[in-house]
Design an enzyme around this catalytic site. Structure first.
Site, PDB file in Angstrom:
ATOM      1  N   LYS A   1      77.323  20.921  58.768  1.00 33.86           N
ATOM      2  CA  LYS A   1      76.832  19.598  59.461  1.00 33.86           C
ATOM      3  C   LYS A   1      78.209  18.790  59.675  1.00 33.86           C
ATOM      4  CE  LYS A   1      74.021  17.201  57.107  1.00 33.86           C
ATOM      5  NZ  LYS A   1      73.132  16.351  56.102  1.00 33.86           N
TER       6      LYS A   1
ATOM      7  N   LYS B   1      78.686  19.824  47.475  1.00 29.96           N
ATOM      8  CA  LYS B   1      77.399  19.344  47.069  1.00 29.96           C
ATOM      9  C   LYS B   1      77.576  19.244  45.761  1.00 29.96           C
ATOM     10  CE  LYS B   1      73.714  17.538  49.248  1.00 29.96           C
ATOM     11  NZ  LYS B   1      73.523  16.898  50.688  1.00 29.96           N
TER      12      LYS B   1
ATOM     13  N   GLY C   1      57.150  12.363  55.620  1.00 28.32           N
ATOM     14  CA  GLY C   1      58.027  11.724  54.602  1.00 28.32           C
ATOM     15  C   GLY C   1      58.208  10.173  55.063  1.00 28.32           C
TER      16      GLY C   1
ATOM     17  N   GLY D   1      62.520   8.243  57.073  1.00 26.55           N
ATOM     18  CA  GLY D   1      61.200   8.375  57.768  1.00 26.55           C
ATOM     19  C   GLY D   1      60.735   7.182  58.486  1.00 26.55           C
TER      20      GLY D   1
ATOM     21  N   ASP E   1      52.866  11.373  53.999  1.00 21.50           N
ATOM     22  CA  ASP E   1      53.607  11.634  52.649  1.00 21.50           C
ATOM     23  C   ASP E   1      52.619  11.783  51.553  1.00 21.50           C
ATOM     24  OD1 ASP E   1      56.431   9.975  51.993  1.00 21.50           O
ATOM     25  OD2 ASP E   1      55.020  10.052  50.332  1.00 21.50           O
TER      26      ASP E   1
ATOM     27  N   ARG F   1      52.148   4.622  50.821  1.00 17.62           N
ATOM     28  CA  ARG F   1      53.450   4.482  51.379  1.00 17.62           C
ATOM     29  C   ARG F   1      53.214   4.916  52.989  1.00 17.62           C
ATOM     30  NH1 ARG F   1      58.691   6.883  48.742  1.00 17.62           N
ATOM     31  NH2 ARG F   1      57.748   8.680  49.217  1.00 17.62           N
TER      32      ARG F   1
ATOM     33  N   ALA G   1      65.089  15.390  59.807  1.00 21.19           N
ATOM     34  CA  ALA G   1      65.982  14.762  58.925  1.00 21.19           C
ATOM     35  C   ALA G   1      66.331  15.674  57.523  1.00 21.19           C
ATOM     36  CB  ALA G   1      65.847  13.408  58.280  1.00 21.19           C
ATOM     37  N   ALA G   2      65.413  16.324  57.165  1.00 22.04           N
ATOM     38  CA  ALA G   2      65.369  17.083  55.916  1.00 22.04           C
ATOM     39  C   ALA G   2      66.467  18.241  55.921  1.00 22.04           C
ATOM     40  CB  ALA G   2      64.059  17.693  55.447  1.00 22.04           C
TER      41      ALA G   2
END
Length: 363
Positions: free
Chosen positions: A67, A79, A173, A178, A196, A201, A252-253
């Site tokens: 990335k 990480k 999500g 999201g 989700d 939500r 985005a995950a």
């Protein structure tokens, strides 16, 4: 390698952190620092085993190398994971203690927010003396901006038209990323579907953009133009590829694919996949922008360039017959190899100058 076995040599540096007083159990994986210190979030969730936690830290660190390099940032990949503490544990003390372990990496690791951590958690690490990112602002909104740019680029590439009006985007999500992505794409005329595990939500996000909801267990089989995973990793497995009813996969995950073979299977089904380390780089670009002191217009322009990079990779993949993932990974390898060659050349030149100086002194 047998399941559950840890490849300790997979990372450039692997640090295990343990403190009985605070209940801390954590792992820091620094994958590659060729381009700079390893930048990557701190994930705080419950893991089924120690090996699962360490393996995930290493896997996510490798993804951060891809990335950061592909986004043209001066950072390597890293990480960390923290075993989620019990309710009676002092979370503030635990985060400060983790910050002390981060200090021991000597600046090789710069932590940020991730699943299960917040801006407040990062500030506690900073209070302990660690160099951190994300302790003042949550990068999630900028992650969404970047994903939206990648979605637009994918649609324009596949449909050979400008704009996304009338396309259907299913967002899996309904968290911060999201929800922001839904608003961004809806403003450009996309029809939004939201799924989700928290139905309320999902309904709230869908209602806010005039969209609809989809049951969480029907995401893969629901017809849409773009499926955008924005929650858990490894949504797409070889067994699930035949179930997909989308034309494009852009989310985005992190680690959308369970393994690289999925990229080939998607291509065989003519489903266009944008590697997640391209589409979700808006957050790290935001982090770099803050550290470099860039203003918001420059930040926005830098994040929106994710769209151009997406277009370039998709065009190169189409021209070469390779998958977008293969094209993108090859580019990262070239970037890192060139940086290593340049570094080796600089060291060689420096050594030659020093030898010349010694020769002159002797003369």
């Amino acid at each position: 390698m047998a399941e559950g076995t840890i490849d300790y040599w997979k990372s450039e540096q692997l640090v295990l952190c343990h403190d009985d007083a605070t209940g801390l159990r954590a792992a820091i994986a620094i994958n590659d620092t060729t381009l700079g210190p390893g930048l990557g979030g701190v994930r705080c969730v419950r893991y089924p085993s120690d090996s699962a936690a360490i393996t995930e830290a290493q896997r996510l660190a490798a993804a951060m190398t891809l990335k950061n390099a592909f986004a043209g940032l001066p950072y390597g990949g890293a990480k960390s994971v923290i075993e989620a503490p019990a309710p009676d544990i002092d979370r503030a003390a635990l985060m400060r203690r983790f910050g002390q372990f981060v200090i021991r990496t000597g600046g090789a690791y710069i932590p940020g927010v991730d699943m299960g951590t917040s801006v407040d958690d990062l500030q506690l690490m900073a209070d302990a003396g660690a160099e951190v990112s994300c302790n003042e602002e949550d990068p999630s909104p900028w992650t969404a901006v970047g994903v939206a740019a990648a979605v637009r680029a994918a649609i324009e590439h596949v449909d050979r038209r400008e704009g996304i009006d009338g396309t259907t985007v299913l967002i899996q999500g309904a968290g911060h990323v999201g929800a922001a992505l839904a608003a961004d794409l809806a403003a450009d005329g996309a029809r939004i579907l939201v799924a989700d595990i928290d139905g309320e939500r999902a309904a709230a996000v869908a209602a806010s953009v005039g969209g609809s909801t989809v049951a969480a267990d029907e995401v893969l089989s629901t017809p849409c133009d773009v499926l955008s995973p924005c929650s858990v990793a490894k949504v797409i497995t070889p067994e699930r590829v035949p179930l997909l009813a989308c034309r494009m996969l852009v989310g985005a995950a992190n680690d959308t694919l369970s393994d690289d073979v999925c990229a080939e299977l998607l291509a065989a089904r003519e489903i266009t996949y944008v590697p997640d380390f391209i589409s979700n780089a808006g957050g790290v670009i935001h982090i770099h922008s803050l550290r470099a002191g860039h203003d918001e217009p420059r930040l926005r322009a830098d994040v929106l360039r994710i769209g151009a990079r997406t277009h370039e990779v998709l065009e190169a993949a189409a021209a070469s017959g390779q998958t977008p993932l293969a094209v993108a990974v090859q580019r990262v390898r070239r970037i890192i190899a060139d940086a290593r060659d340049a570094s080796a050349g600089a060291r060689s030149s420096g050594a030659a100058r020093r030898e010349g100086d010694r020769t002159l002194s002797a003369a």
